[in-house]
Design a protein around this motif. Structure first.
Motif, PDB file in Angstrom:
ATOM      1  N   ARG A   3       0.668  -1.151   0.062  1.00 60.18           N
ATOM      2  CA  ARG A   3       0.000  -0.005   0.029  1.00 60.18           C
ATOM      3  C   ARG A   3       0.876   1.269   0.068  1.00 60.18           C
ATOM      4  NH1 ARG A   3      -2.798  -3.250   3.901  1.00 60.18           N
ATOM      5  NH2 ARG A   3      -4.671  -4.109   3.088  1.00 60.18           N
ATOM      6  N   TRP A   4       2.014   1.082   0.840  1.00 53.54           N
ATOM      7  CA  TRP A   4       2.908   2.516   0.898  1.00 53.54           C
ATOM      8  C   TRP A   4       3.457   2.688  -0.629  1.00 53.54           C
ATOM      9  CZ3 TRP A   4       8.178   2.804  -0.121  1.00 53.54           C
ATOM     10  CH2 TRP A   4       8.750   3.966   0.387  1.00 53.54           C
ATOM     11  N   LEU A   5       3.832   1.646  -1.412  1.00 50.87           N
ATOM     12  CA  LEU A   5       4.306   1.720  -2.656  1.00 50.87           C
ATOM     13  C   LEU A   5       3.343   2.259  -3.696  1.00 50.87           C
ATOM     14  CD1 LEU A   5       6.434  -1.522  -2.856  1.00 50.87           C
ATOM     15  CD2 LEU A   5       7.511   0.673  -3.027  1.00 50.87           C
ATOM     16  N   PRO A 201      11.361   4.893   5.622  1.00 52.88           N
ATOM     17  CA  PRO A 201      10.702   5.119   4.292  1.00 52.88           C
ATOM     18  C   PRO A 201      10.987   6.124   3.549  1.00 52.88           C
ATOM     19  CG  PRO A 201       8.936   4.810   6.108  1.00 52.88           C
ATOM     20  CD  PRO A 201      10.523   5.034   6.833  1.00 52.88           C
ATOM     21  N   THR A 202      11.520   7.270   3.848  1.00 59.58           N
ATOM     22  CA  THR A 202      12.140   8.489   3.308  1.00 59.58           C
ATOM     23  C   THR A 202      13.382   8.024   2.571  1.00 59.58           C
ATOM     24  OG1 THR A 202      11.110  10.226   4.728  1.00 59.58           O
ATOM     25  CG2 THR A 202      12.774  10.743   3.267  1.00 59.58           C
ATOM     26  N   LEU A 203      14.217   7.285   3.300  1.00 56.47           N
ATOM     27  CA  LEU A 203      15.560   6.863   2.600  1.00 56.47           C
ATOM     28  C   LEU A 203      15.215   6.026   1.557  1.00 56.47           C
ATOM     29  CD1 LEU A 203      17.530   6.028   5.797  1.00 56.47           C
ATOM     30  CD2 LEU A 203      17.674   8.098   4.479  1.00 56.47           C
ATOM     31  N   ILE A 204      14.325   5.127   1.700  1.00 58.36           N
ATOM     32  CA  ILE A 204      13.864   4.058   0.470  1.00 58.36           C
ATOM     33  C   ILE A 204      13.172   4.937  -0.644  1.00 58.36           C
ATOM     34  CG2 ILE A 204      12.233   2.389   0.023  1.00 58.36           C
ATOM     35  CD1 ILE A 204      12.602   1.062   2.592  1.00 58.36           C
ATOM     36  N   ALA A 205      12.462   5.677  -0.438  1.00 61.89           N
ATOM     37  CA  ALA A 205      11.504   6.524  -1.359  1.00 61.89           C
ATOM     38  C   ALA A 205      12.669   7.533  -2.257  1.00 61.89           C
ATOM     39  CB  ALA A 205      10.723   7.206  -0.850  1.00 61.89           C
ATOM     40  N   ASN A 206      13.396   8.091  -1.606  1.00 59.64           N
ATOM     41  CA  ASN A 206      14.761   8.988  -2.159  1.00 59.64           C
ATOM     42  C   ASN A 206      15.591   8.086  -2.942  1.00 59.64           C
ATOM     43  OD1 ASN A 206      13.638  11.106  -0.912  1.00 59.64           O
ATOM     44  ND2 ASN A 206      15.325  11.230   0.781  1.00 59.64           N
TER      45      ASN A 206
END
Length: 208
Positions: A3-5, A201-206
């Motif tokens: 869901r986050w993705l 989560p911010t690290l992964i998204a970036n």
């Protein structure tokens, strides 16, 4: 995580692969490879880019995506099965507290390879599923996340694998946090004392 993705415009597929002790390795790897090929072969109808297909695994799933990132084959254009005509190589991998170096004992000192390979596996069988032993310049770009406080999977798994990828020139990013037990998910649902993990989560998204 799916869901986050999806909330960030990333199509997500959750794989329910076969589990031990009913199915031993390589059943799990076969299921994961098949899933990558299925999604890539159906990319047009799914509306995704077949050249931007990644995998993400947690704990036991971490060794599985480590296998995919290091042990893969190109498609065979002559294959009878259309899925076997495309590659099972992920374009990137995210590994959250997964075993990537089987020579590192678990933090409690054990080496429970039997849970994957069955009783008293040979060294050759262990080497066959050890991601670090199969790392090459063709390994998928990798995001690696772990914690020093993990009392199941030692953070040296991530550190050693990162070192091997750096030596090989494979793009990789490593984050090892001081605190946090095994199973911190994405770090967003942990106790207040582990507030530093909420940045994960911010690290992964970036990185993506």
């Amino acid at each position: 995580m799916a869901r986050w993705l999806a909330a960030r415009g990333v199509a997500a597929f959750v794989l329910e692969y076969r589990l031990a002790p009913w199915y031993m390795y390589p059943a799990q790897k076969d299921d994961a490879s098949r899933a990558v090929r299925y999604v890539r072969a159906h990319a047009a109808e799914l509306g995704i880019d077949p050249a931007r297909l990644g995998v993400w695994g947690f704990s036991a799933g971490g060794i599985l995506v480590g296998n995919l990132a290091t042990i893969h084959t190109p498609g065979d254009p002559a294959a009878a099965d259309p899925l076997d005509r495309v590659s099972d190589r992920p374009d990137f991998e995210i590994v959250s507290y997964g075993r990537l170096d089987m020579s590192v004992p678990l933090s409690n000192g054990t080496l429970p390879k039997e849970s994957i390979l069955g009783p008293q596996p040979s060294q050759a069988a262990t080497d066959a599923i050890d991601p670090i032993k199969h790392a090459s310049a063709d390994t998928s770009p990798s995001f690696l996340y772990s914690t020093s406080g993990d009392m199941s999977v030692d953070s040296r798994n991530a550190a050693n694998f990162y070192g091997e990828l750096k030596k090989l020139g494979v793009p990789a990013e490593l984050h090892i946090f001081e605190l946090g037990p095994h199973g911190t998910h994405m770090g967003e649902d942990v106790a207040p004392a582990l507030h530093e993990l909420t940045v994960v989560p911010t690290l992964i998204a970036n990185w993506m």
